[in-house]
Write a protein that holds these residues in place. Structure first.
Motif, mmCIF file in Angstrom:
data_model
loop_
_atom_site.group_PDB
_atom_site.id
_atom_site.type_symbol
_atom_site.label_atom_id
_atom_site.label_comp_id
_atom_site.label_asym_id
_atom_site.label_seq_id
_atom_site.Cartn_x
_atom_site.Cartn_y
_atom_site.Cartn_z
ATOM 1 N N SER A 100 6.360 0.918 -2.080
ATOM 2 C CA SER A 100 5.355 -0.144 -1.991
ATOM 3 C C SER A 100 5.970 -1.480 -1.608
ATOM 4 O O SER A 100 5.267 -2.349 -1.076
ATOM 5 C CB SER A 100 4.616 -0.276 -3.326
ATOM 6 O OG SER A 100 5.493 -0.710 -4.362
ATOM 7 N N ARG A 101 7.273 -1.669 -1.816
ATOM 8 C CA ARG A 101 7.899 -2.953 -1.493
ATOM 9 C C ARG A 101 8.193 -3.091 -0.004
ATOM 10 O O ARG A 101 8.342 -4.207 0.492
ATOM 11 C CB ARG A 101 9.192 -3.134 -2.293
ATOM 12 C CG ARG A 101 9.042 -3.822 -3.650
ATOM 13 C CD ARG A 101 7.801 -3.457 -4.378
ATOM 14 N NE ARG A 101 7.655 -4.200 -5.647
ATOM 15 C CZ ARG A 101 6.675 -3.999 -6.488
ATOM 16 N NH1 ARG A 101 5.743 -3.087 -6.219
ATOM 17 N NH2 ARG A 101 6.575 -4.698 -7.608
ATOM 18 N N ARG A 102 8.328 -2.005 0.692
ATOM 19 C CA ARG A 102 8.535 -2.007 2.148
ATOM 20 C C ARG A 102 9.792 -2.789 2.564
ATOM 21 O O ARG A 102 9.855 -3.328 3.659
ATOM 22 C CB ARG A 102 7.334 -2.609 2.866
ATOM 23 C CG ARG A 102 6.180 -1.655 3.106
ATOM 24 C CD ARG A 102 6.556 -0.600 4.152
ATOM 25 N NE ARG A 102 5.384 0.097 4.669
ATOM 26 C CZ ARG A 102 5.112 1.383 4.461
ATOM 27 N NH1 ARG A 102 5.956 2.104 3.723
ATOM 28 N NH2 ARG A 102 4.050 1.944 4.995
ATOM 29 N N THR A 103 10.775 -2.859 1.693
ATOM 30 C CA THR A 103 12.027 -3.527 2.054
ATOM 31 C C THR A 103 13.038 -2.568 2.660
ATOM 32 O O THR A 103 14.035 -3.014 3.236
ATOM 33 C CB THR A 103 12.650 -4.192 0.816
ATOM 34 O OG1 THR A 103 12.774 -3.225 -0.238
ATOM 35 C CG2 THR A 103 11.790 -5.354 0.334
ATOM 36 N N GLY A 151 -0.476 6.839 0.255
ATOM 37 C CA GLY A 151 -0.222 6.901 -1.176
ATOM 38 C C GLY A 151 -0.690 5.659 -1.900
ATOM 39 O O GLY A 151 -1.145 4.685 -1.299
ATOM 40 N N VAL A 152 -0.555 5.718 -3.219
ATOM 41 C CA VAL A 152 -0.949 4.599 -4.055
ATOM 42 C C VAL A 152 0.107 4.400 -5.131
ATOM 43 O O VAL A 152 0.701 5.365 -5.620
ATOM 44 C CB VAL A 152 -2.350 4.828 -4.686
ATOM 45 C CG1 VAL A 152 -2.353 6.070 -5.582
ATOM 46 C CG2 VAL A 152 -2.807 3.604 -5.461
ATOM 47 N N ILE A 179 -1.763 0.222 -1.950
ATOM 48 C CA ILE A 179 -2.054 1.384 -1.114
ATOM 49 C C ILE A 179 -1.057 1.384 0.040
ATOM 50 O O ILE A 179 -0.861 0.355 0.697
ATOM 51 C CB ILE A 179 -3.494 1.377 -0.591
ATOM 52 C CG1 ILE A 179 -4.480 1.312 -1.753
ATOM 53 C CG2 ILE A 179 -3.771 2.624 0.238
ATOM 54 C CD1 ILE A 179 -4.969 -0.065 -2.087
ATOM 55 N N ILE A 180 -0.407 2.529 0.265
ATOM 56 C CA ILE A 180 0.660 2.652 1.250
ATOM 57 C C ILE A 180 0.175 3.556 2.375
ATOM 58 O O ILE A 180 -0.291 4.672 2.123
ATOM 59 C CB ILE A 180 1.923 3.263 0.611
ATOM 60 C CG1 ILE A 180 2.336 2.459 -0.630
ATOM 61 C CG2 ILE A 180 3.064 3.350 1.613
ATOM 62 C CD1 ILE A 180 3.179 3.255 -1.611
#
Length: 717
Positions: free
Chosen positions: A558-561, A608-609, A630-631
């Motif tokens: 979820s952080r997308r780093t 995903g969540v 929400i991904i």
């Protein structure tokens, strides 16, 4: 004019006396092919002895090739014995110095103009004899030996003898030996296929295919030293056999001749559609077929974002530590059972994993064929692991260049291989220069991972291992609640100068391992005592492991780093004194531990969540925010329904739903308010994305309603 070569393979009489059936060659269809690849796999004879001379005693045992020497029958006494100290680099087998393999085969007809013996991989090192003549030594244990066999080959009966070292001391310290801080046994053997490659002339040494998806064409480089010799090329669809491109030309004097073939209506290779082609190159006396996919993968040189075929493609997956599995008591012949290996990769896809790191070592080559066919992206990791201070001084760049080159030549046509990984968790001054010397060999210019050493170019990648739950400072007594304030890019503290324009892959994280029977490993025994208190049950540990691993996965995704999140590990070992392990209840049938499958599978769903709520205790009766991320890892926007439910003892206390829309390759955020019970006790909050292409996808958090401060609350069970 085609040279007709009809070799016939037979097993030695002694092997027949032991009940081994002779091998046979399938007849070719149509015209006799210009090249015959004769498999020498099967039952070989084996004996133990010294390094210099074959044993004087009879070869009274048989062993499968490919395989390991502990598969010999009758069995040897303790081959690959357990090491006295896992962290000590020398390792000597006290009972023998080497194992000697032997088998015979028959060549019907004259010796062809070109004959190459290929030994896919042999630990530890190989010395090869054909009909009593030494063909050569090949010290590397993890790359193929290619030896000119023509001068020693003869019509009729032939005998091949291969010596492999009994231990890592046979090759170390100047050659990579596969040292692993977790391994307790290093079992030698010829663990990949053996082939005799026969052809006429001019001989083709290799072929490399580099896709150009924007141009709808493939660049084919032919490695052959025959200036002016005519050559023909064709590309077929692998399954249908339909010809989609042809060309003709001449080989040039450099030994490397390039040709470009347009492919009409190009079909790209991807995990969603692992479509494969074959390129065949022919001279007057030889032909070489290379299977490939029209696939391009790279990290953006400014942002480090991953791209597959021109579109963003975040990596979701796991790791396979096959060389650790080699010492597993349940291993048997599973690594060489093609049905089992295919099922293993399909289990990965069922977990929503599209990427695997073949970690600290290369599997047999057919594993890559299966990954090609099943649509899995491979981070291919060379078996080097020395941390920061343990690099052997004798292992220098020139040896790495030799082995990296052999590795790349063997694997460069596999579309599954998207990252060359020079080592695991290692800081070295030798790997970087080696990478720069071999990088240009790859016409597809795949990115490189140089572990803890700096990479040299934008577009490369480095791996991060942000373990949240370890028992060592600063993570002592770290709990799930700590994720509320956890750094979403901890690698930047040490890597600011290196990460510019490079991707980051998290391919290890969490630190929550359990053995297959649910017992803690040596690294997690104190951890589970801290989290669950003394006397926890197997069911409690499996439940916490699955839910917290899923939560940690959701945190990173979820952080997308990071460009990728790869769980550790899908396949390892299971032993009472082990440090890590996997999640199988039954390794032969590939049956997952159910709690892991239930929770971690959802955590990796492409849509995903993640409940961005981490507290483990809440005061009673208050209304609290429960944010949800929400991904969307897909190339289409997602419109759907998100539900949140508060439960106690299986009863739903509160529920709310709302419509959500998330752009492709992005994340969205929704926050719900829930009023907590006024009475103390355990609760569960669950966010559910309803009706996604993968079904209903859940994120779950356990907590306790209690008026005390978190530190005073008993361990969550």
């Amino acid at each position: 004019m085609k040279t007709k070569l009809l070799p016939k393979l037979l097993l030695p009489l002694l092997a027949l006396a032991c009940g081994v059936a002779p091998a046979s060659l399938a007849a070719s269809d149509g015209d006799t092919p210009l090249r015959h690849v004769v498999s020498l796999d099967g039952a070989w004879q084996i004996a133990e002895g010294g390094m210099e001379q074959p044993p004087a005693a009879a070869f009274s045992r048989t062993v499968p090739v490919p395989g390991l020497v502990d598969m010999a029958r009758p069995a040897f006494d303790n081959p690959g014995p357990p090491v006295a100290d896992r962290r000590q680099f020398p390792q000597k087998d006290p009972k023998r110095d080497a194992f000697w393999y032997r088998r015979a085969f028959t060549l019907d007809g004259p010796v062809p103009p070109a004959a190459t013996l290929k030994i896919g991989k042999a630990m530890f090192g190989a010395r090869v004899f054909l009909n009593g003549r030494q063909l050569g030594d090949h010290a590397p244990s993890f790359t193929p030996a290619l030896l000119d066999a023509r001068a020693a080959l003869k019509p009729g009966e032939n005998e091949i003898v291969v010596r492999v070292g009994a231990d890592r001391d046979a090759v170390r310290p100047a050659v990579p030996d596969g040292f692993d801080f977790e391994k307790s046994r290093y079992i030698p053997g010829i663990f990949d296929s053996v082939q005799l490659i026969l052809s006429g002339a001019p001989r083709i040494a290799n072929v490399q295919v580099a896709p150009d998806i924007a141009g709808g064409r493939a660049k084919i480089r032919v490695y052959a030293s025959a200036p002016g010799a005519p050559v023909s090329l064709e590309i077929r669809e692998w399954k249908s056999r339909r010809v989609v491109a042809t060309a003709a030309g001449q080989l040039d004097a450099s030994g490397e001749s390039d040709f470009v073939l347009p492919i009409e209506n190009t079909r790209l290779w991807s995990p969603a559609d692992p479509f494969l082609y074959e390129a065949t190159v022919r001279t007057a006396g030889d032909e070489f077929t290379a299977r490939f996919g029209m696939r391009e993968f790279y990290f953006d040189k400014k942002t480090g974002r991953p791209f597959l075929n021109g579109k963003p493609h975040y990596l979701r997956g796991s790791n396979i530590t096959l060389y650790r599995f080699f010492e597993d008591p349940a291993r048997g012949d599973l690594p060489w059972d093609k049905d089992w290996v295919r099922a293993l990769h399909r289990r990965a896809r069922d977990m929503h994993w599209e990427a695997l790191r073949y970690c600290i070592g290369f599997p047999p080559e057919f594993w890559y064929d299966i990954a090609d066919e099943e649509g899995i992206l491979i981070q291919d990791e060379f078996p080097i692991w020395y941390l920061r201070k343990d690099w052997p001084a004798a292992l220098q760049t020139p040896q790495l260049v030799r082995e990296y080159s052999e590795w790349m030549r063997e694997r460069w046509n596999h579309p599954c291989v998207v990252i060359w990984d020079a080592s695991n968790e290692t800081a070295s001054s030798q790997t970087g220069p080696a990478i720069e010397q071999v990088r240009s060999l790859d016409l597809s210019d795949r990115p490189w991972d140089n572990s803890w050493s700096p990479t040299f170019r934008p577009g490369d990648v480095f791996e991060s291992h942000p373990y949240h739950f370890g028992n060592r400072p600063p993570r002592v007594n770290f709990r799930l609640a700590g994720l509320a304030n956890a750094d979403s890019a901890p690698w930047k503290k040490d890597w600011d100068k290196s990460v510019c324009g490079q991707g980051v892959i998290i391919n290890e994280y969490a630190w929550l391992w359990l053995n297959r029977d649910g017992a803690p490993t040596t690294l997690t025994e104190k951890l589970y005592q801290n989290l669950l208190g003394p006397g926890s049950t197997t069911a409690q540990r499996f439940r916490l492991y699955a839910r917290w691993l899923a939560a940690d996965t959701e945190f990173w995704r979820s952080r997308r780093t990071a460009a990728g999140v790869l769980h550790f590990t899908m396949l390892g070992y299971d032993r009472p004194d082990g440090q890590t392990s996997d999640h199988w209840l039954d390794i032969a049938s590939l049956k997952w531990e159910p709690e892991f499958y239930k929770h971690v599978r959802d955590a990796f769903a492409p849509i995903g969540v993640a409940l961005d709520a981490w507290e483990e205790t809440y005061p009673p009766g208050l209304t609290r925010d429960f944010p949800c991320v929400i991904i969307n890892d897909t190339d289409a926007p997602h419109s759907g329904t998100l539900a949140i439910r508060l439960r106690r003892d299986g009863k739903v206390l509160a529920e709310e739903t709302r419509a959500v829309v998330v752009k492709s390759f992005e994340t969205g955020r929704e926050t719900f308010e829930l009023t907590l019970p006024k009475t103390n006790g355990p609760c569960e909050v669950e966010a559910v994305l309803l009706g996604t292409p993968s079904g209903d996808i859940r994120s779950v958090r356990d907590f306790i309603v209690h008026p005390l401060i978190p530190a005073a609350v008993p361990p969550l069970k």
